[in-house]
Write an enzyme that holds these catalytic residues in place. Structure first.
Site, mmCIF file in Angstrom:
data_model
loop_
_atom_site.group_PDB
_atom_site.id
_atom_site.type_symbol
_atom_site.label_atom_id
_atom_site.label_comp_id
_atom_site.label_asym_id
_atom_site.label_seq_id
_atom_site.Cartn_x
_atom_site.Cartn_y
_atom_site.Cartn_z
ATOM 1 N N LYS A 250 -24.530 -24.410 18.933
ATOM 2 C CA LYS A 250 -24.916 -23.793 20.192
ATOM 3 C C LYS A 250 -26.429 -23.819 20.330
ATOM 4 O O LYS A 250 -26.968 -23.838 21.395
ATOM 5 C CB LYS A 250 -24.440 -22.337 20.225
ATOM 6 C CG LYS A 250 -22.967 -22.235 20.411
ATOM 7 C CD LYS A 250 -22.539 -20.832 20.687
ATOM 8 C CE LYS A 250 -21.024 -20.801 20.616
ATOM 9 N NZ LYS A 250 -20.445 -19.525 20.665
ATOM 10 N N ARG A 251 -27.118 -23.796 19.207
ATOM 11 C CA ARG A 251 -28.554 -23.639 19.269
ATOM 12 C C ARG A 251 -29.316 -24.966 19.318
ATOM 13 O O ARG A 251 -30.340 -25.059 19.946
ATOM 14 C CB ARG A 251 -29.034 -22.807 18.082
ATOM 15 C CG ARG A 251 -28.472 -21.403 18.121
ATOM 16 C CD ARG A 251 -29.412 -20.389 17.517
ATOM 17 N NE ARG A 251 -30.786 -20.561 17.957
ATOM 18 C CZ ARG A 251 -31.821 -20.591 17.142
ATOM 19 N NH1 ARG A 251 -31.633 -20.472 15.864
ATOM 20 N NH2 ARG A 251 -33.039 -20.739 17.596
#
Ligand code: GLU
Length: 487
Positions: A250-251
């Site tokens: 996600k990052r």
């Protein structure tokens, strides 16, 4: 015949991710193949991180993808409410049952004690006997109403066996399973309790979720057993991977559905591409509709589907070019409409004739500005410093809760203090990275309009054009930054 009911159960703690869409899609396809129903349930047991704005984004993004659920928080249904924070009374009833049958226990341990216990156990699972206090201490803590949690009693020995549709029999030693907290010290349930109770009460026949939940399954199965309920069929899907086979995080990348929508990917591209990499045979056709597909979960490969951005973009191009002119014009208009409303206040004061709109707004519409190394040469700061500035700017912007001009401006001012460089000078590399040129509309305004995801890719692009940074250098910049702000 067994009624098929599947569910998508996102936690509204962030913008919906491409992985959320992938799990949701398979739940939909499986339910539709079997004339079943799909339930949308919001798992907001993490009260601190759950936000209504993320709920809204999740619902909007899934709807944009063309996934229509049969029951959910927005449309209701027989088994509601569909938001876990509204079901606390329901969970209490089942915890009572577990208390009465002696399947759970109260634990008065403090977080410091738990930390120590974990160290002593060398990261082995914590069991009831490890958590027990001596009689006097327990009496004292009870008398003075110390906070406590309710934990699940987990066997010390033996093996938990469960069947996974994709993987067959999975065996896990109970000795490795913690006495899971079911009720937190504020009296609210954890994900594990709420998830099991809801799956049962909502009649979920097939739990289809990401493989990161495999380790939780023994605890869930135990709760089912303790409450005398039938365990549903479970299927843990392999997680999406990048082309280098690393996990789609996600990052690290822009993988929010919102980002793809903003960049101009079509919902059918995302849907069909995800379907095709998951192994759904007829998904790659342009007119693939969830309503008329066939999915056999067992045929999904365990290898981990590769999410290849180049292929996704290629497919999007095919779909766009094969569209009827009229349809494409409508799609383009809808896409541009969102932007026009946003950029309007920034360009209106600057234009004299309508054709001025194009040069004034190009950088607001586009994904990435067309940049070369030479573009940054006019700036008086050294290249390495420019890279640092752009990196630290991202560190400051990444966690902004409300993406608004005032907050962004405040962060840029902090950046100038951090480097002890005048605002005007420090803004130069940002102008080029974000707006693509030095003379342009306000860069703070641009940041406000393009949003977090596109800001991130523009900053990343600029850093790469300036020569890029190694992981080591990146770590050093991050360390220095936090050292300074923690002073
Ligand atoms: N709330 C969990 C998530 O967001 C869902 C886990 C499950 O499907 O059981 O990943």
């Amino acid at each position: 015949m067994k009624k098929i009911r599947t569910r998508i159960a996102p936690s509204p703690t962030g913008s919906p991710h491409i992985g959320t869409a992938y799990i949701a899609l398979l739940n939909f396809c499986f339910a539709r193949t079997n004339n079943g129903k799909v339930i949308l349930r919001l798992e907001d047991t993490d009260r601190l991180r759950s936000k209504r704005k993320f709920e809204k984004k999740i619902l909007e993004s899934l709807d944009w993808l063309g996934l229509k659920w049969d029951e959910g928080p927005d449309i209701g249904g027989k088994f509601g409410p569909y938001r876990q924070s509204e079901r606390n009374e329901i969970y209490k009833k089942y915890v009572e049952k577990l208390i009465n049958s002696g399947k759970v226990f109260k634990c008065y341990r403090t977080s410091k004690e738990l930390e120590k216990l974990r160290k002593c156990k060398f990261d082995k699972a914590l069991k009831e006997k490890d958590l027990q206090l001596d009689y006097k201490e327990l009496k004292f803590r009870k008398k003075y109403k110390w906070p406590y949690v309710i934990r699940l009693k987990v066997p010390n020995k033996g093996v938990c066996v469960f069947n996974d549709v994709l993987r067959g029999k999975i065996k896990m030693n109970w000795s490795q399973v913690d006495s899971q907290i079911l009720i937190k010290s504020d009296g609210t349930p954890t994900y594990h309790l709420a998830n099991v109770v809801d799956d049962y009460l909502m009649g979920i026949s097939n739990v289809i979720r990401g493989e990161e939940w495999i380790n939780s399954t023994p605890k869930h199965k135990l709760i089912y057993e303790y409450l005398g309920w039938k365990f549903p069929e479970v299927c843990h899907l392999p997680l999406l991977r990048n082309t280098d086979r690393s996990k789609l995080s996600k990052r690290k990348q822009n993988n929010s559905l919102e980002y793809y929508r903003k960049m101009g990917y079509l919902p059918q591209t995302i849907r069909n591409y995800l379907g095709s990499i998951a192994g759904i045979k007829n998904s790659i056709k342009e007119n693939f509709s969830i309503e008329d597909i066939n999915v056999d979960l067992q045929s999904i490969s365990l290898g981990g589907p590769i999410f290849d951005l180049d292929k996704l973009t290629w497919l999007n191009g095919i779909y766009i070019r094969s569209m009827e002119d009229k349809t494409l014009i409508k799609v383009m208009y809808e896409w541009a409409k969102d932007y026009i409303y946003k950029i309007f206040p920034s360009i209106k004061p600057r234009i004299k004739i309508l054709t001025d709109i194009i040069p004034f707004s190009e950088h607001l519409f586009s994904g990435l500005p067309n940049l070369k190394t030479e573009d940054f040469k006019v700036i008086s700061l050294k290249t390495t410093l420019q890279i640092k500035v752009l990196k630290v700017l991202w560190l400051q912007l990444e966690y902004i809760e409300k993406w608004e001009k005032v907050t962004i401006l405040y962060k840029v001012k902090q950046l100038s203090n951090h480097f002890k460089i005048k605002m005007k000078t420090i803004m130069a590399p940002i102008f080029i990275a974000i707006n693509g040129r030095l003379i342009s509309t306000s860069v703070i305004e641009t940041l406000g309009i393009i949003g977090k995801d596109i800001t991130r890719i523009r900053l990343e692009q600029a850093i790469n054009i300036l020569g890029g940074i190694t992981l080591e250098q990146e770590k050093k910049i991050i360390k220095e930054y936090y050292k300074k702000i923690c002073k």
